[in-house]
Design an enzyme around this catalytic site. Structure first.
Site, PDB file in Angstrom:
ATOM      1  N   LYS A  19      -7.721  12.943  -0.699  1.00 40.22           N
ATOM      2  CA  LYS A  19      -6.949  11.810  -0.205  1.00 40.22           C
ATOM      3  C   LYS A  19      -6.783  10.774  -1.313  1.00 40.22           C
ATOM      4  O   LYS A  19      -5.688  10.269  -1.552  1.00 40.22           O
ATOM      5  CB  LYS A  19      -7.675  11.208   0.987  1.00 40.22           C
ATOM      6  CG  LYS A  19      -6.907  10.108   1.665  1.00 40.22           C
ATOM      7  CD  LYS A  19      -7.669   9.599   2.857  1.00 40.22           C
ATOM      8  CE  LYS A  19      -7.336   8.150   3.154  1.00 40.22           C
ATOM      9  NZ  LYS A  19      -5.942   7.909   3.431  1.00 40.22           N
TER      10      LYS A  19
ATOM     11  N   LYS B 287      -8.768  18.790  -7.773  1.00 37.07           N
ATOM     12  CA  LYS B 287      -8.858  19.213  -6.378  1.00 37.07           C
ATOM     13  C   LYS B 287      -7.929  18.390  -5.488  1.00 37.07           C
ATOM     14  O   LYS B 287      -7.516  17.296  -5.867  1.00 37.07           O
ATOM     15  CB  LYS B 287     -10.300  19.074  -5.890  1.00 37.07           C
ATOM     16  CG  LYS B 287     -10.794  17.650  -5.817  1.00 37.07           C
ATOM     17  CD  LYS B 287     -12.029  17.523  -4.929  1.00 37.07           C
ATOM     18  CE  LYS B 287     -12.371  16.056  -4.739  1.00 37.07           C
ATOM     19  NZ  LYS B 287     -13.348  15.782  -3.711  1.00 37.07           N
TER      20      LYS B 287
ATOM     21  N   LYS C 277     -17.893   6.907  -8.738  1.00 37.07           N
ATOM     22  CA  LYS C 277     -17.550   5.749  -7.890  1.00 37.07           C
ATOM     23  C   LYS C 277     -17.673   4.445  -8.670  1.00 37.07           C
ATOM     24  O   LYS C 277     -16.829   3.551  -8.523  1.00 37.07           O
ATOM     25  CB  LYS C 277     -18.454   5.715  -6.654  1.00 37.07           C
ATOM     26  CG  LYS C 277     -18.010   6.650  -5.548  1.00 37.07           C
ATOM     27  CD  LYS C 277     -16.948   6.014  -4.667  1.00 37.07           C
ATOM     28  CE  LYS C 277     -16.062   6.982  -3.904  1.00 37.07           C
ATOM     29  NZ  LYS C 277     -16.742   7.930  -3.054  1.00 37.07           N
TER      30      LYS C 277
HETATM   31  P1  TYM Z   1     -15.552  14.311   2.738  1.00 41.15           P
HETATM   32  O1  TYM Z   1     -15.257  13.481   3.928  1.00 41.15           O
HETATM   33  O2  TYM Z   1     -15.114  13.815   1.403  1.00 41.15           O
HETATM   34  O3  TYM Z   1     -14.932  15.756   2.907  1.00 41.15           O
HETATM   35  C1  TYM Z   1     -15.166  16.506   4.074  1.00 41.15           C
HETATM   36  C2  TYM Z   1     -15.343  17.973   3.754  1.00 41.15           C
HETATM   37  O4  TYM Z   1     -14.165  18.492   3.123  1.00 41.15           O
HETATM   38  C3  TYM Z   1     -14.515  19.147   1.914  1.00 41.15           C
HETATM   39  N1  TYM Z   1     -13.412  18.991   0.937  1.00 41.15           N
HETATM   40  C4  TYM Z   1     -12.946  20.003   0.188  1.00 41.15           C
HETATM   41  N2  TYM Z   1     -13.311  21.286   0.105  1.00 41.15           N
HETATM   42  C5  TYM Z   1     -12.632  22.073  -0.757  1.00 41.15           C
HETATM   43  N3  TYM Z   1     -11.586  21.624  -1.528  1.00 41.15           N
HETATM   44  C6  TYM Z   1     -11.196  20.335  -1.475  1.00 41.15           C
HETATM   45  N4  TYM Z   1     -10.181  19.914  -2.207  1.00 41.15           N
HETATM   46  C7  TYM Z   1     -11.893  19.449  -0.594  1.00 41.15           C
HETATM   47  N5  TYM Z   1     -11.779  18.132  -0.294  1.00 41.15           N
HETATM   48  C8  TYM Z   1     -12.730  17.869   0.648  1.00 41.15           C
HETATM   49  C9  TYM Z   1     -15.791  18.466   1.442  1.00 41.15           C
HETATM   50  O5  TYM Z   1     -16.523  19.296   0.579  1.00 41.15           O
HETATM   51  C10 TYM Z   1     -16.501  18.229   2.758  1.00 41.15           C
HETATM   52  O6  TYM Z   1     -17.209  19.385   3.154  1.00 41.15           O
HETATM   53  N6  TYM Z   1     -20.404  13.372   2.037  1.00 41.15           N
HETATM   54  C11 TYM Z   1     -19.452  14.102   2.844  1.00 41.15           C
HETATM   55  C12 TYM Z   1     -19.542  13.769   4.330  1.00 41.15           C
HETATM   56  C13 TYM Z   1     -20.903  13.899   4.881  1.00 41.15           C
HETATM   57  C14 TYM Z   1     -21.580  15.119   5.165  1.00 41.15           C
HETATM   58  C15 TYM Z   1     -22.853  14.731   5.685  1.00 41.15           C
HETATM   59  C16 TYM Z   1     -21.264  16.468   5.019  1.00 41.15           C
HETATM   60  C17 TYM Z   1     -21.719  12.885   5.226  1.00 41.15           C
HETATM   61  N7  TYM Z   1     -22.903  13.360   5.719  1.00 41.15           N
HETATM   62  C18 TYM Z   1     -23.790  15.693   6.082  1.00 41.15           C
HETATM   63  C19 TYM Z   1     -22.192  17.423   5.394  1.00 41.15           C
HETATM   64  C20 TYM Z   1     -23.444  17.028   5.912  1.00 41.15           C
HETATM   65  C21 TYM Z   1     -18.068  13.744   2.371  1.00 41.15           C
HETATM   66  O7  TYM Z   1     -17.848  12.692   1.813  1.00 41.15           O
HETATM   67  O8  TYM Z   1     -17.114  14.670   2.693  1.00 41.15           O
END
Ligand code: TYM
Length: 328
Positions: free
Chosen positions: A197, A194, A111
């Site tokens: 967005k 991967k 980041k």
């Molecule tokens: P975020 O919003 O970036 O993504 C949400 C979920 O989607 C999964 N993901 C993927 N899995 C496999 N391949 C991909 N290309 C891919 N892109 C996204 C992410 O692994 C995630 O599970 N920090 C987290 C949000 C969060 C959270 C939490 C999750 C905040 N607090 C507590 C679990 C528990 C995040 O930014 O995910």
């Protein structure tokens, strides 16, 4: 009964990476566990979105959660900012989170490379907020994709540290949950890495059939194999990984065989892949559009979720306050 929890940042629509990395597990687990699925709107503030964007994105994710099959009668679906207790736990965890370990987190390092003009404390303490999300409901299982593994390690570390400092066995150590036998990284179809967005390579659940076809047909390939049974280079391997995820075993085997005998025609493979993605996405897209138009229903779901999540979080905070030494 064990508790399952997970969240997604509201930064636009859900894509296939989100679905296959996380959401499909939510749907599977809701029948058997005490489940909490939330929309991580506080987390999204690290990039300074406009108020209208937050409002819209939260609504979007809520409609998409529901359209994917998360059932508000079975699981608690809520918006993170409706549960203020999370911030209190975040504060307590931050008191025992150290600069060195937070600075070493890979996603923080990424980041600060991507947004050098906005290296805020929220970015640095992102893992403590995520740990607070998880520990506030004393969750045991957290369905997430591969990219969240380091954040999960931090959550376990903060749980252990709290227990050690106060000499209690209060917080369980949360483990990642995966739908298949290992954490999933859904690839992008643009050659490497991967699906994401911010990578600009995402296929969204809400994309219409024509858009999906166009995105898949544009996927990067190569000139094709010339030696039978050769290893697949990344862009082609990514197409096959995607096929493994959305197509039937027979379809995958058919194209794999064609690849191994050097008879593969990538145009045919892409056409089939686009069709299989559309077969998967079309019913979800139709439900998304239906639910997104029903503001009263979404409002009801969010209100009920806020109430149930707050009850659970308030119980934890009372106990945590007592453990720390505050007046109960
Ligand atoms: P975020 O919003 O970036 O993504 C949400 C979920 O989607 C999964 N993901 C993927 N899995 C496999 N391949 C991909 N290309 C891919 N892109 C996204 C992410 O692994 C995630 O599970 N920090 C987290 C949000 C969060 C959270 C939490 C999750 C905040 N607090 C507590 C679990 C528990 C995040 O930014 O995910």
């Amino acid at each position: 009964m064990e508790t399952v929890l997970s969240g997604i940042r509201p930064t636009g629509n859900l894509h296939l990476g989100n679905y296959f990395g996380a959401v499909q597990s939510f749907v599977k687990l809701q029948d058997e566990y005490r489940c909490f699925f939330f929309i991580a709107d506080w987390h999204s503030l690290t990039t300074h979105p406009r108020p209208e964007n937050i409002r819209q994105s939260v609504k979007t994710i809520l409609a998409e959660y529901l359209a994917c099959g998360i059932d508000p009668e079975k699981a608690t679906i809520y918006v993170q900012s409706d549960v203020h207790e999370v911030v209190e736990l975040y504060l307590y965890l931050n008191m025992n989170a150290y600069l060195g370990e937070l600075e070493r987190v890979t996603s923080f390092k990424e980041k600060i490379r991507k947004q050098p003009d906005n290296i805020n404390a929220g970015l640095l303490t992102y893992p403590s907020l995520m740990a607070a999300d998880i520990l506030i409901h004393k969750a045991n299982k957290v369905p997430v994709g591969k990219d969240q593994e380091q954040n999960m390690e931090m959550a376990r570390k903060f749980a252990r540290r709290f227990n050690t400092i106060y000499d209690v066995t209060y917080f369980p150590e949360p483990e990642s949950f995966h739908f298949s036998d290992k954490a999933l990284k859904v690839p992008g179809l643009d050659g490497s890495g991967k699906m994401g967005k911010s990578e600009g390579n995402a296929i969204y659940l809400v994309d219409d059939e024509k858009t999906i076809r166009k995105k898949v047909m544009k996927a990067v390939t190569d000139a094709g194999p010339t030696v039978p049974h050769s290893e697949k280079p990344e862009p082609v391997a990514n197409l096959f990984t995607m096929m493994e995820i959305v197509s039937t075993q027979d379809t995958y085997d058919y194209f794999n065989e064609k690849y191994n005998t050097c008879e593969i025609r990538y145009g045919d493979l892409k056409k089939q892949l686009a069709e299989d993605i559309n077969t998967f996405c079309t019913p979800i897209r139709e439900r998304i559009l239906e639910i997104a138009a029903d503001n009263a229903y979404m409002d009801k779901v969010a209100r009920l979720g806020a109430q149930k999540a707050t009850e659970s979080a308030a119980r934890t905070i009372l106990e945590v306050r007592e453990i720390i030494g505050f007046r109960p």
